[in-house]
Design an enzyme around this catalytic site. Sequence first.
Site, PDB file in Angstrom:
ATOM      1  N   ASP A 167       0.703  -1.286   0.129  1.00  0.00           N
ATOM      2  CA  ASP A 167       0.164   0.114   0.060  1.00  0.00           C
ATOM      3  C   ASP A 167       0.964   1.161   0.061  1.00  0.00           C
ATOM      4  O   ASP A 167       2.071   1.270   0.119  1.00  0.00           O
ATOM      5  CB  ASP A 167      -0.960  -0.227   1.180  1.00  0.00           C
ATOM      6  CG  ASP A 167      -0.338  -0.711   2.496  1.00  0.00           C
ATOM      7  OD1 ASP A 167       0.880  -0.488   2.615  1.00  0.00           O
ATOM      8  OD2 ASP A 167      -1.288  -1.094   3.424  1.00  0.00           O
ATOM      9  N   HIS A 213      -7.864  -5.028   9.888  1.00  0.00           N
ATOM     10  CA  HIS A 213      -7.460  -4.644   8.426  1.00  0.00           C
ATOM     11  C   HIS A 213      -6.018  -5.401   7.914  1.00  0.00           C
ATOM     12  O   HIS A 213      -5.228  -5.724   8.848  1.00  0.00           O
ATOM     13  CB  HIS A 213      -7.242  -3.040   8.192  1.00  0.00           C
ATOM     14  CG  HIS A 213      -6.277  -2.445   8.648  1.00  0.00           C
ATOM     15  ND1 HIS A 213      -6.439  -1.141   9.368  1.00  0.00           N
ATOM     16  CD2 HIS A 213      -4.636  -2.587   8.661  1.00  0.00           C
ATOM     17  CE1 HIS A 213      -5.106  -0.806   9.726  1.00  0.00           C
ATOM     18  NE2 HIS A 213      -4.124  -1.448   9.327  1.00  0.00           N
ATOM     19  N   ASN A 223      -7.985  -3.238  14.308  1.00  0.00           N
ATOM     20  CA  ASN A 223      -9.251  -3.242  13.799  1.00  0.00           C
ATOM     21  C   ASN A 223      -9.585  -4.667  12.686  1.00  0.00           C
ATOM     22  O   ASN A 223     -10.559  -4.694  11.925  1.00  0.00           O
ATOM     23  CB  ASN A 223      -9.801  -2.000  13.084  1.00  0.00           C
ATOM     24  CG  ASN A 223      -9.306  -1.587  11.958  1.00  0.00           C
ATOM     25  OD1 ASN A 223      -8.512  -2.405  11.129  1.00  0.00           O
ATOM     26  ND2 ASN A 223      -9.675  -0.385  11.183  1.00  0.00           N
ATOM     27  N   GLU A 246      -9.697  -1.537   5.092  1.00  0.00           N
ATOM     28  CA  GLU A 246     -10.272  -1.221   6.091  1.00  0.00           C
ATOM     29  C   GLU A 246     -11.732  -2.117   6.378  1.00  0.00           C
ATOM     30  O   GLU A 246     -12.067  -2.665   5.345  1.00  0.00           O
ATOM     31  CB  GLU A 246     -10.832   0.103   6.356  1.00  0.00           C
ATOM     32  CG  GLU A 246      -9.565   1.043   6.472  1.00  0.00           C
ATOM     33  CD  GLU A 246      -8.975   1.174   7.705  1.00  0.00           C
ATOM     34  OE1 GLU A 246      -8.917   0.114   8.568  1.00  0.00           O
ATOM     35  OE2 GLU A 246      -8.232   2.408   7.920  1.00  0.00           O
TER      36      GLU A 246
HETATM   37  C1  GLP Z   1      -0.723  -0.132   8.493  1.00  0.00           C
HETATM   38  C2  GLP Z   1      -0.429  -0.883   7.266  1.00  0.00           C
HETATM   39  C3  GLP Z   1      -0.522  -2.265   7.198  1.00  0.00           C
HETATM   40  C4  GLP Z   1      -0.058  -2.914   8.897  1.00  0.00           C
HETATM   41  C5  GLP Z   1      -0.774  -2.558   9.930  1.00  0.00           C
HETATM   42  C6  GLP Z   1      -0.151  -2.616  11.346  1.00  0.00           C
HETATM   43  O1  GLP Z   1      -1.965   0.441   8.536  1.00  0.00           O
HETATM   44  N1  GLP Z   1      -0.930  -0.668   6.062  1.00  0.00           N
HETATM   45  O2  GLP Z   1      -0.172  -3.159   6.535  1.00  0.00           O
HETATM   46  O3  GLP Z   1      -0.202  -4.445   8.876  1.00  0.00           O
HETATM   47  O4  GLP Z   1      -1.011  -0.989   9.933  1.00  0.00           O
HETATM   48  O5  GLP Z   1       0.959  -2.040  11.609  1.00  0.00           O
HETATM   49  P1  GLP Z   1       2.058  -2.226  12.796  1.00  0.00           P
HETATM   50  O6  GLP Z   1       2.683  -3.374  12.732  1.00  0.00           O
HETATM   51  O7  GLP Z   1       2.791  -0.863  12.972  1.00  0.00           O
HETATM   52  O8  GLP Z   1       1.246  -2.428  13.985  1.00  0.00           O
END
Ligand code: GLP
Length: 259
Positions: A67, A138, A136, A143
Amino acid sequence: MKVLILPDAPAVTRRAASIIADYLARDASPVLGFATGETMRPLYARLVALCAEGKMSFGRTTSFNLDEYVGVPAAHPASFAAYMRANLFDHVDMDPARINLMAGDAPDPEAEAARYEAAITAVGGIGLQLLGIGQNGHIAFNEPTSSLASRTRIKTLTEATRRANAPAFAPDPVPRFALTLGIATILAARHCLLLATGPSKAEAVTRMIEGPLGADCPATALQLHPKATVVLDEAAASRLRLRDYYETVHPAGAEQRVG
Ligand code: GLP
């Protein structure tokens, strides 16, 4: 779903690194899907160290990222492109020509999404897709209520996700939109490898593995994947109802032995 429960976050990192190293060693033209986020930082640090020691190579690897924020150029320090350079690309032997990133500042983000989806198809799909999980539920920036049949497109970020990602942009606001691989795009990868560590992920992890399949927790889509591996630390696994079962199948995260 293969559920591996390891004692702590460093053990999760080591296990994920060895799965990636095995894949790169085995496949003549590996295609890796990279994720960003805090969970991935120690993993990339380990991959960098393994490369420096000559124990693995990204020389033949083609990569795609999950992303990128809409409106954010690759040079912006909070872009996922900058994250990838700082945490991995600047320190390993990847061929820059094989690195595929979405252009957050593309003049036509919808066309950029279509271009990216086509680029994945053109190389024969993703072989190993790395994933984290949002609190959440995702995956990537899909989302809750994302279509489980979605392909790469623009998504509006939830306020919770924008808050979680605020430190990278402070004092500026987090963009409202992102380009993200779709859920069907992720499910098309031949192997999905999701990592989750820490107590803040325990509820989402439980819903993903044991909850009903549904768009309100996009990560549940991995229940449909024939080869999904989830690597957890104790804290992220702490609310699993069938934890005893996972530990019977994979004691201390070991591979299954039949017979
Ligand atoms: C972001 C990314 C995801 C990631 C998620 C968790 O929003 N787009 O790809 O898996 O957050 O991130 P973290 O590892 O910082 O908890």
